[in-house]
Design a protein around this motif. Structure first.
Motif, PDB file in Angstrom:
ATOM      1  N   TRP A  46       1.359  -1.130   0.021  1.00  0.00           N
ATOM      2  CA  TRP A  46       0.662  -0.118   0.147  1.00  0.00           C
ATOM      3  C   TRP A  46       0.681   1.048   0.189  1.00  0.00           C
ATOM      4  O   TRP A  46       0.949   2.409  -0.556  1.00  0.00           O
ATOM      5  CB  TRP A  46      -0.370   0.101   1.280  1.00  0.00           C
ATOM      6  N   PHE A  47       2.157   1.085   0.740  1.00  0.00           N
ATOM      7  CA  PHE A  47       3.083   2.569   0.523  1.00  0.00           C
ATOM      8  C   PHE A  47       3.843   2.929  -0.228  1.00  0.00           C
ATOM      9  O   PHE A  47       3.146   3.495  -0.495  1.00  0.00           O
ATOM     10  CB  PHE A  47       3.802   1.604   2.134  1.00  0.00           C
ATOM     11  N   SER A  48       4.130   1.702  -0.987  1.00  0.00           N
ATOM     12  CA  SER A  48       4.676   1.769  -2.200  1.00  0.00           C
ATOM     13  C   SER A  48       4.048   2.195  -3.397  1.00  0.00           C
ATOM     14  O   SER A  48       4.745   3.340  -4.158  1.00  0.00           O
ATOM     15  CB  SER A  48       5.288   0.642  -2.849  1.00  0.00           C
ATOM     16  N   ASP A  49       2.805   1.971  -3.290  1.00  0.00           N
ATOM     17  CA  ASP A  49       1.493   2.880  -3.772  1.00  0.00           C
ATOM     18  C   ASP A  49       1.176   4.164  -4.037  1.00  0.00           C
ATOM     19  O   ASP A  49       0.048   4.732  -4.325  1.00  0.00           O
ATOM     20  CB  ASP A  49      -0.214   1.541  -4.367  1.00  0.00           C
ATOM     21  N   HIS A  50       1.623   4.770  -2.938  1.00  0.00           N
ATOM     22  CA  HIS A  50       1.374   5.961  -1.748  1.00  0.00           C
ATOM     23  C   HIS A  50       2.506   7.015  -1.892  1.00  0.00           C
ATOM     24  O   HIS A  50       3.108   7.512  -1.483  1.00  0.00           O
ATOM     25  CB  HIS A  50       0.634   6.186  -1.048  1.00  0.00           C
ATOM     26  N   GLN A  51       3.155   6.832  -2.819  1.00  0.00           N
ATOM     27  CA  GLN A  51       4.659   8.128  -3.668  1.00  0.00           C
ATOM     28  C   GLN A  51       3.312   8.943  -4.479  1.00  0.00           C
ATOM     29  O   GLN A  51       3.182   8.855  -5.393  1.00  0.00           O
ATOM     30  CB  GLN A  51       5.536   7.370  -4.253  1.00  0.00           C
ATOM     31  N   GLY A  52       4.996   9.939  -4.480  1.00  0.00           N
ATOM     32  CA  GLY A  52       4.570  10.633  -5.252  1.00  0.00           C
ATOM     33  C   GLY A  52       3.223  11.621  -5.350  1.00  0.00           C
ATOM     34  O   GLY A  52       2.982  11.840  -4.431  1.00  0.00           O
ATOM     35  N   ARG A  53       2.350  11.844  -6.211  1.00  0.00           N
ATOM     36  CA  ARG A  53       1.259  12.701  -5.671  1.00  0.00           C
ATOM     37  C   ARG A  53       0.559  12.118  -4.469  1.00  0.00           C
ATOM     38  O   ARG A  53      -0.893  13.051  -3.860  1.00  0.00           O
ATOM     39  CB  ARG A  53       0.558  12.591  -7.053  1.00  0.00           C
ATOM     40  N   PHE A  54       0.696  10.628  -4.491  1.00  0.00           N
ATOM     41  CA  PHE A  54      -0.782  10.506  -3.253  1.00  0.00           C
ATOM     42  C   PHE A  54       0.112  10.139  -2.025  1.00  0.00           C
ATOM     43  O   PHE A  54       0.730   9.184  -1.555  1.00  0.00           O
ATOM     44  CB  PHE A  54      -1.091   9.010  -4.066  1.00  0.00           C
ATOM     45  N   SER A  55      -0.044  11.035  -1.085  1.00  0.00           N
ATOM     46  CA  SER A  55       1.407  11.542  -0.335  1.00  0.00           C
ATOM     47  C   SER A  55       0.879  10.112   1.097  1.00  0.00           C
ATOM     48  O   SER A  55      -0.427  10.508   1.213  1.00  0.00           O
ATOM     49  CB  SER A  55       1.331  12.872   0.359  1.00  0.00           C
ATOM     50  N   VAL A  56       1.573  10.087   2.079  1.00  0.00           N
ATOM     51  CA  VAL A  56       0.969   9.764   3.379  1.00  0.00           C
ATOM     52  C   VAL A  56       0.955  10.822   4.064  1.00  0.00           C
ATOM     53  O   VAL A  56       2.670  11.042   4.431  1.00  0.00           O
ATOM     54  CB  VAL A  56       1.331   8.242   3.771  1.00  0.00           C
ATOM     55  N   LEU A  57       1.129  11.284   5.232  1.00  0.00           N
ATOM     56  CA  LEU A  57       1.402  12.232   6.583  1.00  0.00           C
ATOM     57  C   LEU A  57       1.239  11.617   7.439  1.00  0.00           C
ATOM     58  O   LEU A  57      -0.137  10.753   7.927  1.00  0.00           O
ATOM     59  CB  LEU A  57       0.293  13.702   6.029  1.00  0.00           C
ATOM     60  N   VAL A  58       1.965  11.574   8.771  1.00  0.00           N
ATOM     61  CA  VAL A  58       1.582  11.388   9.663  1.00  0.00           C
ATOM     62  C   VAL A  58       2.135  12.570  10.549  1.00  0.00           C
ATOM     63  O   VAL A  58       2.376  13.407  10.607  1.00  0.00           O
ATOM     64  CB  VAL A  58       3.211   9.982  10.034  1.00  0.00           C
ATOM     65  N   ALA A  59       0.981  12.212  12.100  1.00  0.00           N
ATOM     66  CA  ALA A  59       1.266  13.167  13.055  1.00  0.00           C
ATOM     67  C   ALA A  59       1.874  12.029  14.300  1.00  0.00           C
ATOM     68  O   ALA A  59       1.614  11.810  14.891  1.00  0.00           O
ATOM     69  CB  ALA A  59      -0.290  13.441  13.575  1.00  0.00           C
ATOM     70  N   GLU A  60       2.750  13.157  14.569  1.00  0.00           N
ATOM     71  CA  GLU A  60       3.734  13.060  15.980  1.00  0.00           C
ATOM     72  C   GLU A  60       3.979  13.173  17.059  1.00  0.00           C
ATOM     73  O   GLU A  60       3.901  15.042  16.679  1.00  0.00           O
ATOM     74  CB  GLU A  60       5.512  13.245  15.210  1.00  0.00           C
ATOM     75  N   ARG A  61       4.115  13.250  17.789  1.00  0.00           N
ATOM     76  CA  ARG A  61       4.192  14.016  19.386  1.00  0.00           C
ATOM     77  C   ARG A  61       5.010  13.567  19.466  1.00  0.00           C
ATOM     78  O   ARG A  61       4.978  11.872  20.316  1.00  0.00           O
ATOM     79  CB  ARG A  61       2.500  13.520  20.026  1.00  0.00           C
ATOM     80  N   GLU A  62       5.853  13.462  20.270  1.00  0.00           N
ATOM     81  CA  GLU A  62       6.527  13.388  21.428  1.00  0.00           C
ATOM     82  C   GLU A  62       8.011  11.927  20.830  1.00  0.00           C
ATOM     83  O   GLU A  62       7.755  10.862  21.727  1.00  0.00           O
ATOM     84  CB  GLU A  62       6.349  13.603  22.659  1.00  0.00           C
ATOM     85  N   SER A  63       7.544  12.248  19.193  1.00  0.00           N
ATOM     86  CA  SER A  63       8.400  10.665  18.725  1.00  0.00           C
ATOM     87  C   SER A  63       7.922   9.718  19.088  1.00  0.00           C
ATOM     88  O   SER A  63       8.240   8.595  17.940  1.00  0.00           O
ATOM     89  CB  SER A  63       9.491  10.261  19.192  1.00  0.00           C
ATOM     90  N   GLU A  64       5.594  10.250  19.080  1.00  0.00           N
ATOM     91  CA  GLU A  64       5.254   9.345  19.000  1.00  0.00           C
ATOM     92  C   GLU A  64       4.066   8.839  17.271  1.00  0.00           C
ATOM     93  O   GLU A  64       3.597  10.371  17.660  1.00  0.00           O
ATOM     94  CB  GLU A  64       4.159   8.493  20.548  1.00  0.00           C
ATOM     95  N   ILE A  65       3.836   8.319  16.986  1.00  0.00           N
ATOM     96  CA  ILE A  65       3.097   9.244  15.335  1.00  0.00           C
ATOM     97  C   ILE A  65       1.922   8.545  16.301  1.00  0.00           C
ATOM     98  O   ILE A  65       1.233   6.964  16.915  1.00  0.00           O
ATOM     99  CB  ILE A  65       2.930   7.695  14.367  1.00  0.00           C
ATOM    100  N   ILE A  66       0.471   9.522  16.233  1.00  0.00           N
ATOM    101  CA  ILE A  66      -0.554   9.311  17.095  1.00  0.00           C
ATOM    102  C   ILE A  66      -1.675   9.178  15.864  1.00  0.00           C
ATOM    103  O   ILE A  66      -2.897   9.496  16.106  1.00  0.00           O
ATOM    104  CB  ILE A  66      -0.440  10.271  17.634  1.00  0.00           C
ATOM    105  N   GLY A  67      -1.305   9.511  14.725  1.00  0.00           N
ATOM    106  CA  GLY A  67      -2.333   9.635  13.359  1.00  0.00           C
ATOM    107  C   GLY A  67      -1.526   9.556  12.126  1.00  0.00           C
ATOM    108  O   GLY A  67      -0.539   9.730  11.684  1.00  0.00           O
ATOM    109  N   TRP A  68      -2.246   9.612  11.163  1.00  0.00           N
ATOM    110  CA  TRP A  68      -2.084   9.324  10.195  1.00  0.00           C
ATOM    111  C   TRP A  68      -3.066  10.533   8.986  1.00  0.00           C
ATOM    112  O   TRP A  68      -4.011   9.501   9.331  1.00  0.00           O
ATOM    113  CB  TRP A  68      -1.451   8.105   9.302  1.00  0.00           C
ATOM    114  N   ALA A  69      -2.664  10.418   7.658  1.00  0.00           N
ATOM    115  CA  ALA A  69      -3.528  10.941   6.689  1.00  0.00           C
ATOM    116  C   ALA A  69      -3.224  10.641   5.298  1.00  0.00           C
ATOM    117  O   ALA A  69      -1.895  10.007   4.989  1.00  0.00           O
ATOM    118  CB  ALA A  69      -4.169  12.141   7.043  1.00  0.00           C
ATOM    119  N   SER A  70      -3.925  10.094   3.895  1.00  0.00           N
ATOM    120  CA  SER A  70      -3.067   9.921   2.484  1.00  0.00           C
ATOM    121  C   SER A  70      -4.108  10.543   1.577  1.00  0.00           C
ATOM    122  O   SER A  70      -5.601  10.273   1.431  1.00  0.00           O
ATOM    123  CB  SER A  70      -3.220   8.169   2.841  1.00  0.00           C
TER     124      SER A  70
END
Length: 165
Positions: A46-70
């Protein structure tokens, strides 16, 4: 909480946290019709299909990922190349605390930079938390597909929302 939040592009080493949060969404039955939790091989593909225009972002708090959006492909037809589908998943412990808004602000900017003019999403009419986020971020309800999917052996409706960038 928001002041200590960082949003960044996801990296392959983030997949464990992304899988954990996505599987929470699957288990909680409020954000997706998926029924089976995902493993690392599924998410790496899934992640390899989400490169370039189809971005994946993560929300990080104190080095912990607490959410993501794509941003996800909406259609394979070139006429829809300016339309992206949206996914947003927040760790159970952080839902309703502004993490989704932070992620969407960044994702909207990236979508514009990548020549998207519109984002669409599909949600459940009973997902009040998700709808509150989307309405707050300028999405509008387009309509409802009646009995669109099956959840727990019963047909359920799916709401369509959109935002013009």
């Amino acid at each position: 909480m928001i002041s200590t939040l960082t949003v960044r592009q996801a990296a392959l080493q983030d997949m464990g946290s992304i899988i954990r949060i996505y599987n929470q969404g699957i288990e909680d039955r409020i954000a997706t019709l998926e029924t089976e939790t995902k493993d690392s091989s599924y998410m790496k593909a899934w992640f390899s299909d989400h490169q370039g225009r189809f971005s994946v972002l993560v929300a990080e708090r104190e080095s912990e990922i607490i959410g993501w959006a794509s941003l996800n492909p909406y259609s394979h037809r070139c006429a829809y190349s300016g339309v992206a589908d949206l996914s947003v998943y927040i760790d159970r412990s952080y839902r309703g605390q502004g993490v989704g808004s932070f992620l969407l602000e960044s994702l909207h900017k990236i979508a514009k930079e990548n020549s998207f003019h519109k984002i669409v999403l599909f949600t459940f009419p009973f997902n009040q938390g998700g709808q509150s986020l989307y309405f707050k971020m300028g999405y509008r309800q387009v309509g409802v597909f009646e009995k669109q999917g099956i959840m727990n052996g019963e047909f359920i409706d799916v709401m369509i929302m959109e935002k013009l960038l």
